[in-house]
Design an enzyme around this catalytic site. Structure first.
Site, mmCIF file in Angstrom:
data_model
loop_
_atom_site.group_PDB
_atom_site.id
_atom_site.type_symbol
_atom_site.label_atom_id
_atom_site.label_comp_id
_atom_site.label_asym_id
_atom_site.label_seq_id
_atom_site.Cartn_x
_atom_site.Cartn_y
_atom_site.Cartn_z
ATOM 1 C CE LYS A 1 -31.617 -12.395 -13.413
ATOM 2 N NZ LYS A 1 -32.040 -11.702 -12.482
ATOM 3 C CG ASP B 1 -2.013 -0.888 1.022
ATOM 4 O OD1 ASP B 1 -2.148 -1.872 0.025
ATOM 5 O OD2 ASP B 1 -2.728 -0.917 2.189
ATOM 6 C CD GLU C 1 6.627 -1.373 -2.422
ATOM 7 O OE1 GLU C 1 7.688 -1.623 -2.520
ATOM 8 O OE2 GLU C 1 5.814 -2.022 -2.657
ATOM 9 C CB SER D 1 -35.328 -7.528 -18.941
ATOM 10 O OG SER D 1 -36.498 -7.815 -19.563
ATOM 11 C CB CYS E 1 -41.711 -11.433 34.687
ATOM 12 S SG CYS E 1 -41.316 -12.674 33.652
HETATM 13 S S1 IVH Z 1 -27.442 -10.781 -19.239
HETATM 14 C C1 IVH Z 1 -29.923 -9.459 -22.850
HETATM 15 N N1 IVH Z 1 -25.942 -11.688 -17.243
HETATM 16 O O1 IVH Z 1 -30.238 -9.617 -14.738
HETATM 17 C C2 IVH Z 1 -29.138 -10.160 -21.531
HETATM 18 N N2 IVH Z 1 -27.777 -10.402 -16.807
HETATM 19 O O2 IVH Z 1 -33.365 -9.067 -16.661
HETATM 20 C C3 IVH Z 1 -29.135 -9.458 -20.637
HETATM 21 N N3 IVH Z 1 -28.007 -9.981 -14.493
HETATM 22 O O3 IVH Z 1 -31.120 -6.459 -15.337
HETATM 23 C C4 IVH Z 1 -28.836 -9.686 -19.291
HETATM 24 N N4 IVH Z 1 -26.298 -11.039 -13.795
HETATM 25 O O4 IVH Z 1 -28.490 -6.800 -15.384
HETATM 26 C C5 IVH Z 1 -26.906 -11.171 -17.694
HETATM 27 N N5 IVH Z 1 -24.721 -12.576 -15.608
HETATM 28 C C6 IVH Z 1 -25.788 -11.908 -16.042
HETATM 29 C C7 IVH Z 1 -26.515 -11.270 -15.206
HETATM 30 C C8 IVH Z 1 -27.473 -10.660 -15.786
HETATM 31 C C9 IVH Z 1 -27.472 -9.947 -13.417
HETATM 32 C C10 IVH Z 1 -29.183 -8.710 -14.334
HETATM 33 C C11 IVH Z 1 -29.210 -7.862 -15.703
HETATM 34 C C12 IVH Z 1 -30.626 -7.460 -15.973
HETATM 35 C C13 IVH Z 1 -31.383 -8.696 -15.329
HETATM 36 C C14 IVH Z 1 -32.163 -9.786 -16.427
#
Ligand code: IVH
Length: 673
Positions: free
Chosen positions: A119, A36, A38, A85, A436
């Protein structure tokens, strides 16, 4: 002269490159190569040169992470390509259907190659790099337009402000990447503790905390939250070509962007399902929240053939984790007594593993709930952990045969045998005996908790003994405990007795809001206590206040006002308070007045302070606008050393961090001349 300027430019360039590289080692790869100190030296040299030559400062310089002033509102950014999404599969069959549809549409006989990813449960964002330099960072918004949070994204240490040029190949002229901003769980917990200490409402979960932090109008606030960002999806890319999702992930990793190390190539849907099972099992060991997996067709050419439908791609799908559930049997239904005397039915369970912990009891909340679900002893029930924290009984899955009688609330307190009161039409039942032992135990626990008198070392077993042996009959008795009495107790040596007594002594000084909270008045928690303290200024005025007056206090409605008035109308409570006041020093409530000397300075505490507990010291630093960290780094401004400091002091000296004693600390806080 011109040459000298050229030299400076070259040195600045070299420093930036070095700093970027070491940032990457530290924040992305988690594998630093230099200390840190450095790193700090490099940074200081760069800052010095930029100060001398402000014309050479560029927005992608590592010194510019927190360079921008707070804004009034966020501008809108239009995404070049909509941020889609994902559709969801609810079970394994739906995953298989998804795979069958993909193969049908692509007219494939063999297996499809997928990339399976975690995810992440965070906030979706897009980063735009033009010629390797981060120019825009935005939220997803409605998928078409997002908010421009560039300045805030720049404060995230794992986000490179400039991409690293790969050894083979070049940087794209335009690179859009989508990813997820997360707040690691540990940082989330710490943040909430700080917020509670400051009297601010805690965030419900790490995702909300990340979203709140990212949408701060003042980037300095965002910078104080240790956010992280994992990249997972391409937007528009120009100047470099990737053929598949896997190639893309490897490529952007080389550019210095952070990708999740758990992503994996899966051949066929069965591999994807195995990945889902694996991640489901390990999700609680991850340092961040994840809510499922995402499977993506690996080849970009195939992705294009599949296209999209109603704002979701046909080439990807999310498969959420199952809610954390487990089945077990109710051994008994017991009734526990809280500090206000409230009776709560609790199911004693055959121990079962749920979301990584062993659960052996679950609150059944109240009689109405038990009747509604018809829960009886001997039944097998389904447990779920709501928000992954508190276990609760969802329903009965198997009735015991023969069934036990329906549960009834006791007519006498299970702890003291005292009468139980119950207002018709209300759900609550109360033990009316103020003496109590169960109420006393809970009252002491509450009294000694961090948000109240903050007495370290008063554990549950010890409290139970103090009450059982009659050493503490009311709260004030805590302050008259003697070493001779304590050493008689189980598992209590001379050393620990002395330590506990010292902790109790230290706790004598308390702020008004904490005293009010500590009294355990029904409906009065930390926030209300603070409002009362601010309004009345001293305990004498509060204890005499009429219900009418109490209603004038901010955030206090009729129910709370009535409860407070009722509490002080009880002569026993007034007497107990008098006795307590004989032992303690009440200080006016601590209003969060920022002090210039502490503004944005990071403090680390080590050793024991004489005049206040550690929590109190932390509270004061935060309230004065400073920050508290648990470990010393080159970013620490002050190490406050009390008696018997630990290794943090050595580390501070090694790093050249300023060390101050208690006196100086008090002066900084304005508590001493
Ligand atoms: S792919 C078209 N990969 O999940 C594909 N999404 O509705 C777009 N998310 O808001 C998403 N981890 O931000 C992808 N490894 C991942 C993800 C991911 C989280 C979120 C993304 C989106 C929601 C899906």
């Amino acid at each position: 002269m011109a040459e000298a300027a050229g030299d400076v430019r070259a040195e600045i360039e070299r420093l930036r490159e070095l700093i970027n590289y070491h940032n990457y080692r530290y924040y992305v790869l988690d594998s630093p190569e230099i200390t840190d100190a450095e790193y700090d030296q490099l940074m200081r040299r760069l800052e010095q040169l930029e100060r001398e030559h402000p014309e050479l400062i560029t927005p992608d310089s590592p010194t510019q992470r927190v360079g921008a002033a707070p804004s009034e509102q966020f501008a809108t950014v239009r995404h070049r390509r909509p941020m889609l999404s994902l559709s969801n599969a609810m079970n394994e069959d739906e995953m298989r259907e998804f795979d069958a549809r993909v193969r049908r549409m692509l007219r494939l006989d063999g297996e499809v190659e997928y990339v399976s990813e975690v995810k992440l449960d965070g906030v979706a964002v897009e980063l735009v790099y033009e010629n390797g330099v981060l120019t825009v960072g935005s939220t997803r918004g409605d998928g078409i337009n997002g908010e421009d949070v560039t300045q805030n994204i720049k404060t995230i240490k794992s986000v490179p402000l400039r991409l690293i040029k790969p050894r083979h190949g070049r940087l794209p002229t335009l690179l859009e990447v989508r990813g997820e901003v997360i707040l690691p769980r540990k940082a989330f917990e710490r943040l909430n503790e700080e917020r509670i200490a400051k009297g601010e409402p805690p965030f419900a979960n790490p995702r909300n905390a990340a979203a709140g932090s990212l949408r701060q109008l003042d980037p300095r606030v965002t910078a104080s939250r240790p956010l992280d960002l994992f990249c997972h999806t391409p937007g528009v890319i120009e100047g470099v070509e990737f053929k598949s999702q896997w190639e893309f992930l490897q490529g952007i990793k080389e550019f210095g962007l952070k990708v999740n190390p758990l992503s994996q190539i899966c051949r066929g849907v069965e591999d994807v399902l195995a990945y889902w099972r694996k991640i489901s099992e390990m999700r609680h060991e991850l340092d961040y929240d994840a809510d499922g997996i995402v499977a993506k067709v690996n080849s970009f050419a195939l992705q294009e053939q599949l296209g999209e439908v109603s704002r979701s791609p046909r080439w990807a799908i999310a498969f959420k984790f199952k809610a954390q559930q487990a089945e077990t049997k109710i051994k008994r239904i017991v009734v526990s007594v809280g500090r206000t005397g409230s009776l709560t039915p609790v199911a004693e369970l055959e121990p079962v593993q749920l979301a990584g912990v062993t659960i052996s009891s679950a609150s059944l909340h109240n009689l109405d709930e038990i009747r509604r679900k018809d829960i009886r002893e001997g039944d097998t029930v389904l447990l779920e952990r709501a928000g992954d924290v508190i276990p609760y009984v969802v329903r009965v899955t198997k009735k015991a045969s023969p069934r036990a009688k329906p549960f009834e609330m006791p007519t006498h307190c299970p702890e003291c045998g005292g009468a139980v009161s119950h207002e018709p039409g209300e759900v609550a039942y109360y033990c009316v005996n103020v003496n109590c032992p169960a109420r006393m135990r809970e009252s002491i626990r509450h009294f000694a908790s961090k948000a109240c008198f903050d007495i370290e070392g008063l554990g549950d077993k010890l409290v139970a003994q103090l009450v059982e042996k009659g050493l503490v009959r009311e709260l004030a008795d805590l302050f008259s405990l003697k070493e001779e009495q304590l050493v008689e107790l189980e598992r209590m040596g001379k050393q620990s007795a002395r330590k506990l007594l010292a902790n109790i002594q230290r706790a004598r000084r308390v702020t008004l809001d904490r005293l009010i909270n500590a009294l355990g008045i029904r409906h009065v928690g930390e926030h209300t206590a603070r409002q009362l303290a601010l309004h009345f200024g001293n305990i004498e005025r509060l204890r005499k206040a009429s219900e009418e007056e109490l209603r004038q206090v901010r955030d206090i409605g009729p129910e709370i006002a009535a409860s407070i008035a009722q509490y002080f109308a009880e002569p026993r409570n007034q007497k107990a308070l008098d006795r307590l006041l004989e032992h303690i020093d009440v200080e006016p409530v601590f209003t969060a007045k920022p002090r210039a000397a502490l503004q944005d300075k990071t403090f680390v505490l080590t050793g024991t302070l004489e005049s206040m507990s550690r929590t109190e010291a932390e509270r004061k630093i935060l309230a004065a606008g400073g920050k508290v960290s648990s470990s010393v780094s080159s970013k620490t401004d002050y190490v406050v050393a009390g008696a018997n400091p630990g290794s943090k002091l050595d580390r501070a000296r090694a790093l050249g961090v300023k060390v101050i004693g208690e006196e100086e600390f008090l002066r900084m806080l304005g508590e001493k001349e």
